[in-house]
Design a protein around this motif. Sequence first.
Motif, PDB file in Angstrom:
ATOM      1  N   UNK A 367       0.814  -1.220   0.000  1.00  0.00           N
ATOM      2  CA  UNK A 367       0.000   0.000   0.000  1.00  0.00           C
ATOM      3  C   UNK A 367       0.848   1.271   0.000  1.00  0.00           C
ATOM      4  N   UNK A 368       2.041   1.215   0.569  1.00  0.00           N
ATOM      5  CA  UNK A 368       2.882   2.402   0.670  1.00  0.00           C
ATOM      6  C   UNK A 368       3.581   2.735  -0.646  1.00  0.00           C
ATOM      7  N   UNK A 369       4.129   1.734  -1.315  1.00  0.00           N
ATOM      8  CA  UNK A 369       4.911   1.965  -2.534  1.00  0.00           C
ATOM      9  C   UNK A 369       4.138   1.699  -3.819  1.00  0.00           C
ATOM     10  N   UNK A 370       3.032   0.972  -3.727  1.00  0.00           N
ATOM     11  CA  UNK A 370       2.295   0.606  -4.936  1.00  0.00           C
ATOM     12  C   UNK A 370       3.019  -0.442  -5.763  1.00  0.00           C
ATOM     13  N   UNK A 371       3.943  -1.181  -5.161  1.00  0.00           N
ATOM     14  CA  UNK A 371       4.713  -2.202  -5.862  1.00  0.00           C
ATOM     15  C   UNK A 371       4.349  -3.586  -5.333  1.00  0.00           C
ATOM     16  N   UNK A 372       4.312  -4.600  -6.201  1.00  0.00           N
ATOM     17  CA  UNK A 372       4.053  -5.973  -5.738  1.00  0.00           C
ATOM     18  C   UNK A 372       5.333  -6.580  -5.161  1.00  0.00           C
ATOM     19  N   UNK A 373       5.657  -6.222  -3.939  1.00  0.00           N
ATOM     20  CA  UNK A 373       6.965  -6.525  -3.362  1.00  0.00           C
ATOM     21  C   UNK A 373       7.254  -8.022  -3.237  1.00  0.00           C
ATOM     22  N   UNK A 374       6.292  -8.795  -2.769  1.00  0.00           N
ATOM     23  CA  UNK A 374       6.515 -10.237  -2.636  1.00  0.00           C
ATOM     24  C   UNK A 374       6.796 -10.852  -4.000  1.00  0.00           C
ATOM     25  N   UNK A 375       6.062 -10.414  -4.978  1.00  0.00           N
ATOM     26  CA  UNK A 375       6.255 -10.845  -6.366  1.00  0.00           C
ATOM     27  C   UNK A 375       7.692 -10.558  -6.809  1.00  0.00           C
ATOM     28  N   UNK A 376       8.141  -9.336  -6.566  1.00  0.00           N
ATOM     29  CA  UNK A 376       9.487  -8.919  -6.977  1.00  0.00           C
ATOM     30  C   UNK A 376      10.551  -9.795  -6.320  1.00  0.00           C
ATOM     31  N   UNK A 377      10.401 -10.075  -5.033  1.00  0.00           N
ATOM     32  CA  UNK A 377      11.394 -10.877  -4.314  1.00  0.00           C
ATOM     33  C   UNK A 377      11.436 -12.305  -4.856  1.00  0.00           C
ATOM     34  N   UNK A 378      10.278 -12.918  -5.037  1.00  0.00           N
ATOM     35  CA  UNK A 378      10.226 -14.313  -5.507  1.00  0.00           C
ATOM     36  C   UNK A 378      10.836 -14.437  -6.896  1.00  0.00           C
ATOM     37  N   UNK A 379      10.420 -13.556  -7.804  1.00  0.00           N
ATOM     38  CA  UNK A 379      10.918 -13.610  -9.175  1.00  0.00           C
ATOM     39  C   UNK A 379      12.424 -13.337  -9.215  1.00  0.00           C
ATOM     40  N   UNK A 380      12.879 -12.381  -8.428  1.00  0.00           N
ATOM     41  CA  UNK A 380      14.301 -12.041  -8.420  1.00  0.00           C
ATOM     42  C   UNK A 380      15.152 -13.203  -7.930  1.00  0.00           C
ATOM     43  N   UNK A 381      14.711 -13.866  -6.899  1.00  0.00           N
ATOM     44  CA  UNK A 381      15.470 -15.000  -6.382  1.00  0.00           C
ATOM     45  C   UNK A 381      15.510 -16.142  -7.392  1.00  0.00           C
ATOM     46  N   UNK A 382      14.392 -16.376  -8.072  1.00  0.00           N
ATOM     47  CA  UNK A 382      14.342 -17.426  -9.093  1.00  0.00           C
ATOM     48  C   UNK A 382      15.299 -17.105 -10.243  1.00  0.00           C
ATOM     49  N   UNK A 383      15.208 -15.882 -10.754  1.00  0.00           N
ATOM     50  CA  UNK A 383      16.067 -15.477 -11.870  1.00  0.00           C
ATOM     51  C   UNK A 383      17.533 -15.432 -11.450  1.00  0.00           C
ATOM     52  N   UNK A 384      17.781 -14.999 -10.225  1.00  0.00           N
ATOM     53  CA  UNK A 384      19.149 -14.944  -9.737  1.00  0.00           C
ATOM     54  C   UNK A 384      19.795 -16.319  -9.670  1.00  0.00           C
ATOM     55  N   UNK A 385      19.024 -17.319  -9.267  1.00  0.00           N
ATOM     56  CA  UNK A 385      19.561 -18.682  -9.221  1.00  0.00           C
ATOM     57  C   UNK A 385      19.858 -19.197 -10.632  1.00  0.00           C
ATOM     58  N   UNK A 386      18.991 -18.901 -11.581  1.00  0.00           N
ATOM     59  CA  UNK A 386      19.263 -19.290 -12.970  1.00  0.00           C
ATOM     60  C   UNK A 386      20.543 -18.635 -13.465  1.00  0.00           C
ATOM     61  N   UNK A 387      20.679 -17.350 -13.175  1.00  0.00           N
ATOM     62  CA  UNK A 387      21.856 -16.617 -13.627  1.00  0.00           C
ATOM     63  C   UNK A 387      23.132 -17.188 -13.016  1.00  0.00           C
ATOM     64  N   UNK A 388      23.038 -17.663 -11.815  1.00  0.00           N
ATOM     65  CA  UNK A 388      24.218 -18.137 -11.105  1.00  0.00           C
ATOM     66  C   UNK A 388      24.699 -19.501 -11.580  1.00  0.00           C
ATOM     67  N   UNK A 389      23.780 -20.311 -12.136  1.00  0.00           N
ATOM     68  CA  UNK A 389      24.154 -21.704 -12.386  1.00  0.00           C
ATOM     69  C   UNK A 389      23.988 -22.209 -13.826  1.00  0.00           C
ATOM     70  N   UNK A 390      23.332 -21.437 -14.729  1.00  0.00           N
ATOM     71  CA  UNK A 390      23.043 -21.934 -16.080  1.00  0.00           C
ATOM     72  C   UNK A 390      23.885 -21.202 -17.115  1.00  0.00           C
ATOM     73  N   UNK A 391      24.536 -21.893 -18.087  1.00  0.00           N
ATOM     74  CA  UNK A 391      25.340 -21.251 -19.140  1.00  0.00           C
ATOM     75  C   UNK A 391      24.504 -20.325 -20.016  1.00  0.00           C
ATOM     76  N   UNK A 392      25.124 -19.254 -20.527  1.00  0.00           N
ATOM     77  CA  UNK A 392      24.434 -18.201 -21.283  1.00  0.00           C
ATOM     78  C   UNK A 392      23.810 -18.695 -22.575  1.00  0.00           C
TER      79      UNK A 392
END
Length: 485
Positions: A367-392
């Motif tokens: 309500x304060x920022x108007x951002x889907x914060x939980x969504x952002x955290x979950x997606x970021x962690x998922x993408x970050x793990x892919x970036x860390x372990x999968x070849x380009x």
Amino acid sequence: MLDHGQAPPLTTEPPARPAHPLLRRKPVERLIAEGGQGEGGSLRRSLTMWQLTMLSIGATLGTGIFVVLGEAAPLAGPAVTIAFVIAGLTALLSALSYAELAGSIPVSGSSYSYSYATMGELVAWVCGWCLVLEYGVSVAAVAVGWGEYLNELLDGTLGVTVPEAISSPYGQGGYINLPALIVVLLAMVFLMGGAKESARVNSIMVGVKIVTLLVFIGIGFMGIKSGNYSNFAPMGQAGISAAAATLFFSYIGFDAASTAGEEAKNPKRDLPRAIMLSLGIVTLLYVLVAFVAVGAMPWQDFGHTEAALAQIMKDVTGDSVWGVVLAAGAVVAIASVVFAVLYGQTRILFAMSRDGLVPKVFAKVNAKTGAPRANVVIVSLFCGCLAAFIPLGELANATSIGTLFAFALVNVAVVILRYKRPEMPRTFKVMLFPVTPVLGFAACLWMMYSLPAATWIVFGGWMAVGLVVYFLYGIRRSRLATAEK
């Protein structure tokens, strides 16, 4: 073309009961009425046309020219310039369809929502699942390339580099790509502040990378050797097609503006303009940089480094300072791609969650920022793990096929909506209808066909998993389904 006349009021779609639940469509009026609404709060309309354009450029410009150029040049030789043009024209055909639908249905779901309104829930789910592949995996792929330029920058300024053990994924000499993970987490922090604040940061980063590429064009032009253009297409048409299919990955960002439909101040007017303007700017810069790059460095040398432009700057000037400048610009440029594409991914999942097809947590709005914060955290962690372990390389190809499939559906959707809802107001109309969307659809299929068999196998597996998730979860929890009970 743009229609500057005042649009008539949106008419109501006649009720239609589908023959099967999988074919149930979400009315356009309902899609628009629900715009911005989330769990516990609403998204805020704060983005201007300029900010939307910068969002599209931010999601696009940088990846193909700073990272994937090194993979495409060995496939096509100097003709990689032509491959960029072909990929850009293919993107343009679909961009026209995106522009029409974005102006008519300005919602966060992008092609997922367009499919839901025209082809039914099952097709919408398949499209949304492709978008998860397109955006999520794209973030990871771009983040991997970011680490290459970070090493160039560190080497040129401090004389150190990140050890290979923590800067390369497993199978490429290391165990984890820590820099790639870090850039995704940094993007996450900015996105949690809300759309308006995020757009300001993005605009600054986009300005830096445009200036960086213009500097490269000016300096690199002085190092062009005509002999580097000889044997222009060493692998023939097949090589150009394969390179174009790989480079199409570099154009996916233009549709990022359509994911901001519920946070734009005037989406019906500004979304189509932002999509077309951003694609034009990006294509021009890509072609100019590619032409200079293959003229200044033999195409055979591109496969040895993903930081090719920085190497060219050093070779042409004989001064490592310019290579450092280019590397610094690339670090900012690629970070902005991670930032903007991650934004798009969160907004698509926001729309799918609101429809009940994925868990409610993705639609929760702070309500304060108007951002889907939980969504952002979950997606970021998922993408970050892919970036860390999968070849380009595999990431880029997987992203291309998911993107092409979603774009093909958008071209179909614009045709269906034109025939089923001809009276609906449109602030932008596809030129040469229906030829343009048909050509766009055919071009997407052709480029999908050009991708290697391994990519198709990965795509087929991804689709199979998606269908299992839908039939075990989405089909029963869909809000259209619960409304019918």
